[in-house]
Design an enzyme around this catalytic site. Structure first.
Site, PDB file in Angstrom:
ATOM      1  N   GLY A   1       0.764  -1.237   0.000  1.00 19.61           N
ATOM      2  CA  GLY A   1       0.000   0.000   0.000  1.00 19.61           C
ATOM      3  C   GLY A   1       0.793   1.283   0.000  1.00 19.61           C
ATOM      4  O   GLY A   1       0.226   2.358  -0.193  1.00 19.61           O
TER       5      GLY A   1
ATOM      6  N   GLU B   1       3.940  -6.648   2.156  1.00 22.70           N
ATOM      7  CA  GLU B   1       3.724  -7.050   0.754  1.00 22.70           C
ATOM      8  C   GLU B   1       3.761  -5.828  -0.168  1.00 22.70           C
ATOM      9  O   GLU B   1       2.769  -5.509  -0.824  1.00 22.70           O
ATOM     10  CB  GLU B   1       2.347  -7.714   0.614  1.00 22.70           C
ATOM     11  CG  GLU B   1       2.124  -8.909   1.495  1.00 22.70           C
ATOM     12  CD  GLU B   1       0.670  -9.383   1.482  1.00 22.70           C
ATOM     13  OE1 GLU B   1       0.451 -10.582   1.718  1.00 22.70           O
ATOM     14  OE2 GLU B   1      -0.253  -8.570   1.224  1.00 22.70           O
TER      15      GLU B   1
ATOM     16  N   GLY C   1       4.219  -3.589  -3.367  1.00 23.32           N
ATOM     17  CA  GLY C   1       4.293  -3.780  -4.825  1.00 23.32           C
ATOM     18  C   GLY C   1       4.669  -2.471  -5.481  1.00 23.32           C
ATOM     19  O   GLY C   1       5.790  -2.251  -5.936  1.00 23.32           O
ATOM     20  N   ARG C   2       3.704  -1.545  -5.455  1.00 25.25           N
ATOM     21  CA  ARG C   2       3.876  -0.263  -6.144  1.00 25.25           C
ATOM     22  C   ARG C   2       5.130   0.492  -5.676  1.00 25.25           C
ATOM     23  O   ARG C   2       5.849   1.064  -6.493  1.00 25.25           O
ATOM     24  CB  ARG C   2       2.640   0.599  -5.856  1.00 25.25           C
ATOM     25  CG  ARG C   2       2.576   1.889  -6.622  1.00 25.25           C
ATOM     26  CD  ARG C   2       1.396   2.728  -6.125  1.00 25.25           C
ATOM     27  NE  ARG C   2       0.140   2.026  -6.163  1.00 25.25           N
ATOM     28  CZ  ARG C   2      -0.660   1.954  -7.226  1.00 25.25           C
ATOM     29  NH1 ARG C   2      -0.318   2.557  -8.343  1.00 25.25           N
ATOM     30  NH2 ARG C   2      -1.799   1.288  -7.171  1.00 25.25           N
TER      31      ARG C   2
ATOM     32  N   ARG D   1      -3.652   2.412 -16.832  1.00 21.67           N
ATOM     33  CA  ARG D   1      -3.881   3.190 -15.610  1.00 21.67           C
ATOM     34  C   ARG D   1      -4.589   4.541 -15.850  1.00 21.67           C
ATOM     35  O   ARG D   1      -5.528   4.861 -15.110  1.00 21.67           O
ATOM     36  CB  ARG D   1      -2.568   3.394 -14.842  1.00 21.67           C
ATOM     37  CG  ARG D   1      -2.123   2.124 -14.105  1.00 21.67           C
ATOM     38  CD  ARG D   1      -0.853   2.348 -13.283  1.00 21.67           C
ATOM     39  NE  ARG D   1      -0.748   3.657 -12.715  1.00 21.67           N
ATOM     40  CZ  ARG D   1      -1.400   4.082 -11.621  1.00 21.67           C
ATOM     41  NH1 ARG D   1      -2.166   3.258 -10.955  1.00 21.67           N
ATOM     42  NH2 ARG D   1      -1.258   5.327 -11.203  1.00 21.67           N
TER      43      ARG D   1
ATOM     44  N   TYR E   1      -8.027   4.341 -13.945  1.00 18.21           N
ATOM     45  CA  TYR E   1      -8.036   5.068 -12.657  1.00 18.21           C
ATOM     46  C   TYR E   1      -7.958   6.582 -12.845  1.00 18.21           C
ATOM     47  O   TYR E   1      -7.781   7.295 -11.865  1.00 18.21           O
ATOM     48  CB  TYR E   1      -6.812   4.675 -11.814  1.00 18.21           C
ATOM     49  CG  TYR E   1      -6.589   3.212 -11.567  1.00 18.21           C
ATOM     50  CD1 TYR E   1      -7.442   2.493 -10.725  1.00 18.21           C
ATOM     51  CD2 TYR E   1      -5.502   2.546 -12.121  1.00 18.21           C
ATOM     52  CE1 TYR E   1      -7.206   1.155 -10.468  1.00 18.21           C
ATOM     53  CE2 TYR E   1      -5.264   1.206 -11.862  1.00 18.21           C
ATOM     54  CZ  TYR E   1      -6.117   0.524 -11.034  1.00 18.21           C
ATOM     55  OH  TYR E   1      -5.881  -0.807 -10.768  1.00 18.21           O
TER      56      TYR E   1
ATOM     57  N   CYS F   1      -9.715   2.219 -30.378  1.00 13.48           N
ATOM     58  CA  CYS F   1     -11.032   2.785 -30.653  1.00 13.48           C
ATOM     59  C   CYS F   1     -11.846   2.963 -29.376  1.00 13.48           C
ATOM     60  O   CYS F   1     -12.876   2.302 -29.180  1.00 13.48           O
ATOM     61  CB  CYS F   1     -11.778   1.885 -31.632  1.00 13.48           C
ATOM     62  SG  CYS F   1     -10.771   1.548 -33.061  1.00 13.48           S
ATOM     63  N   GLU F   2     -11.370   3.782 -28.488  1.00 12.18           N
ATOM     64  CA  GLU F   2     -12.056   4.094 -27.229  1.00 12.18           C
ATOM     65  C   GLU F   2     -11.664   5.516 -26.870  1.00 12.18           C
ATOM     66  O   GLU F   2     -10.476   5.853 -26.930  1.00 12.18           O
ATOM     67  CB  GLU F   2     -11.552   3.205 -26.070  1.00 12.18           C
ATOM     68  CG  GLU F   2     -11.726   1.732 -26.223  1.00 12.18           C
ATOM     69  CD  GLU F   2     -13.105   1.229 -25.811  1.00 12.18           C
ATOM     70  OE1 GLU F   2     -13.865   1.994 -25.198  1.00 12.18           O
ATOM     71  OE2 GLU F   2     -13.411   0.075 -26.135  1.00 12.18           O
TER      72      GLU F   2
ATOM     73  N   TYR G   1       1.816  -2.092 -12.198  1.00 15.90           N
ATOM     74  CA  TYR G   1       0.483  -2.168 -12.785  1.00 15.90           C
ATOM     75  C   TYR G   1       0.506  -1.586 -14.209  1.00 15.90           C
ATOM     76  O   TYR G   1      -0.412  -0.896 -14.633  1.00 15.90           O
ATOM     77  CB  TYR G   1      -0.555  -1.485 -11.869  1.00 15.90           C
ATOM     78  CG  TYR G   1      -0.472  -2.023 -10.453  1.00 15.90           C
ATOM     79  CD1 TYR G   1      -0.925  -3.310 -10.171  1.00 15.90           C
ATOM     80  CD2 TYR G   1       0.125  -1.302  -9.412  1.00 15.90           C
ATOM     81  CE1 TYR G   1      -0.814  -3.841  -8.881  1.00 15.90           C
ATOM     82  CE2 TYR G   1       0.243  -1.830  -8.131  1.00 15.90           C
ATOM     83  CZ  TYR G   1      -0.226  -3.100  -7.882  1.00 15.90           C
ATOM     84  OH  TYR G   1      -0.105  -3.621  -6.618  1.00 15.90           O
TER      85      TYR G   1
HETATM   86  N1  PLP Z   1      -1.149  -7.253  -0.860  1.00 18.62           N
HETATM   87  C1  PLP Z   1      -2.408  -7.398  -1.277  1.00 18.62           C
HETATM   88  C2  PLP Z   1      -3.268  -8.396  -0.590  1.00 18.62           C
HETATM   89  C3  PLP Z   1      -2.905  -6.651  -2.352  1.00 18.62           C
HETATM   90  O1  PLP Z   1      -4.168  -6.802  -2.752  1.00 18.62           O
HETATM   91  C4  PLP Z   1      -2.044  -5.719  -2.986  1.00 18.62           C
HETATM   92  C5  PLP Z   1      -2.509  -4.891  -4.107  1.00 18.62           C
HETATM   93  O2  PLP Z   1      -3.586  -4.976  -4.622  1.00 18.62           O
HETATM   94  C6  PLP Z   1      -0.724  -5.598  -2.527  1.00 18.62           C
HETATM   95  C7  PLP Z   1      -0.309  -6.362  -1.464  1.00 18.62           C
HETATM   96  C8  PLP Z   1       0.249  -4.655  -3.162  1.00 18.62           C
HETATM   97  O3  PLP Z   1      -0.149  -3.356  -2.971  1.00 18.62           O
HETATM   98  P1  PLP Z   1       0.792  -2.146  -3.365  1.00 18.62           P
HETATM   99  O4  PLP Z   1       1.182  -2.330  -4.772  1.00 18.62           O
HETATM  100  O5  PLP Z   1      -0.040  -0.949  -3.157  1.00 18.62           O
HETATM  101  O6  PLP Z   1       1.952  -2.167  -2.434  1.00 18.62           O
END
Ligand code: PLP
Length: 424
Positions: free
Chosen positions: A249, A283, A285-286, A322, A326, A353-354, A382
């Site tokens: 997050g 966890e 990601g972004r 994105r 979003y 075509c959108e 993403y």
């Molecule tokens: N963990 C869970 C369960 C998620 O659903 C997500 C993203 O959808 C993430 C981790 C990764 O989130 P972020 O990319 O915001 O760090």
């Protein structure tokens, strides 16, 4: 308007030298000469630096940092991070397959998602993943039944939905009561009270992930405090919690926002977990991937109407969804910058075509001409992971830059790839 590094902390390794955009030590135009466009270009250094920022910030707590594969699942990205000590957070059998391809050990894999199938559960048990992050009671019952049949014990974390507003985009808000994710406190309490009925799923952890691109620590603190109160209550009734998975997050820098750094985040939340014994898991990601990649594209036409100047590029929403999905803001940088060029206000759009197929609207950019290469910034998370073949467009190639070398880590798709498995 001239793009610079816009955050007080170094966020990435894309910069200009003598008017040329570089990724680490390689000129982007040199890469494009070889690969053509559209092309995703990743910086190995940015990926591993971001992981290192988290590792440093949290070193006192020794958490397991499981990179969230969904953000960018290219094998070269996964391998780079696993080699530097990351575990992986997966949400499907396909992501498990990728995790195994880069030799991530089962004990460093956690598995989330609301709809795990029997086949996916079996595959994950087989490789002895560390934890299933379970999102409903039927899923928990199913994991327990499958584990029993396989005569294996498995660790389970209950994903709690703490009903906290993370103040981010609705589509990436996951911890409010109306979201499909997790189990509310009341239901979770019932599960823990009746935990003995699960003979092979050992419910020994709590998982919480409240959303993505969360720029301040406050929503995290609010959610984690609620979770800790719940854990206190469980422990008072004799239930032991071994794992606490705090999700991902953390925000990336897309424009002029100033999201908390890894250090600030750690300073804010670590005091909450002092004197606690459980193993912390994150966890992200972004935070790791977003600033680590760009999408390079090329102007096909510049089209003027009475109302607008459109820059039509060769990447589309199928490559990078994105902005359409979003309404996300992404900076657009020229690959070769002519400081003397005049600035105009453009809509930068794709060939699909959108009307939703755009990358920027009413954006002031240096004058563009047909053939000019551009970079859509902060496209490492993403981005390719959400690409499709819509309009029968082969997906872009992906390139990894490491120091002064670069390698195509996924070939551009061909028309043959488009019809693989089809029959007329
Ligand atoms: N963990 C869970 C369960 C998620 O659903 C997500 C993203 O959808 C993430 C981790 C990764 O989130 P972020 O990319 O915001 O760090």
């Amino acid at each position: 308007m001239p793009p610079t590094d816009f955050h007080e902390e170094k966020m990435h390794d894309f910069y200009y030298k003598q008017g040329e955009l570089y990724c680490d030590k390689v000129r982007v135009s040199k890469i494009l000469k070889k690969t053509g466009t559209p092309a995703y270009i990743y910086s190995h250094k940015t990926f591993t630096d971001h992981l290192a920022k988290l590792q440093r910030a949290f070193r006192s707590a020794k958490p397991l940092l499981c990179y969230s594969v969904k953000a960018n699942s290219n094998l070269a990205v996964l391998r780079a991070l696993v080699k530097k000590g990351a575990g992986l957070d997966i949400v499907s059998g396909g992501e498990l397959f990728r995790a195994r391809k880069v030799k991530c050990q089962g004990k460093n894999i956690v598995y989330a998602g609301v709809g795990k199938t029997d086949e996916e559960i079996r595959a994950a048990i087989k490789v002895r993943i560390l934890l299933f992050n379970v999102e409903s009671v039927p899923e928990l019952e199913q994991i327990d039944a499958i584990a029993r049949k396989m005569r294996k014990k498995v660790n389970v974390s209950l994903r709690i939905n703490p009903n906290v507003d993370p103040h981010t985009h609705d589509y990436i808000t996951t911890g409010k009561a109306e979201n499909k994710f997790g189990i509310d406190f009341e239901k979770a309490r019932e599960v823990f009270q009746d935990v003995k009925r699960f003979t092979h799923a050992q419910v020994s952890g709590i998982h919480v992930h409240i959303g993505s691109q969360i720029e301040t620590g406050d929503p995290f603190v609010e959610a984690f405090q609620k979770i800790l109160e719940f854990i206190d209550e469980l422990e008072e009734s004799g239930i032991k919690i071994k794992f606490l998975n705090l999700g991902g997050g953390l925000g990336a820098v897309y424009s002029d926002e100033n999201p908390q750094t890894a250090e600030e985040f750690a300073r804010k939340i670590l005091p909450l977990f002092k004197k606690r014994k459980f193993r912390l898991i994150f966890e992200p990601g972004r935070f790791i991937a977003a600033n680590s990649g760009i999408l390079a594209t090329r102007v096909i036409y510049v089209k003027e109407t009475d109302m607008k100047k459109f820059v039509i590029v060769d990447a589309g929403m199928n490559d990078f969804i994105r902005p359409a999905f979003y309404n996300a803001f992404h900076q657009i940088w020229p690959v070769v910058k002519n400081e003397k060029a005049q600035a105009w206000v453009y809509d930068v759009v794709g060939p699909i075509c959108e009307s939703g197929d755009f990358f920027a609207k009413n954006r002031e950019l240096l004058e563009m001409h047909s053939g000019d290469p551009l970079a859509i910034m902060t496209a490492g998370a993403y981005g390719f992971a959400m690409a499709s073949n819509y309009n029968s467009r082969p997906r872009a190639c992906e390139v990894m830059v490491k120091g002064s070398t670069f390698k195509v880590v996924r070939k551009r798709e061909t028309y043959q790839d488009l019809i693989r498995g089809e029959r007329a």
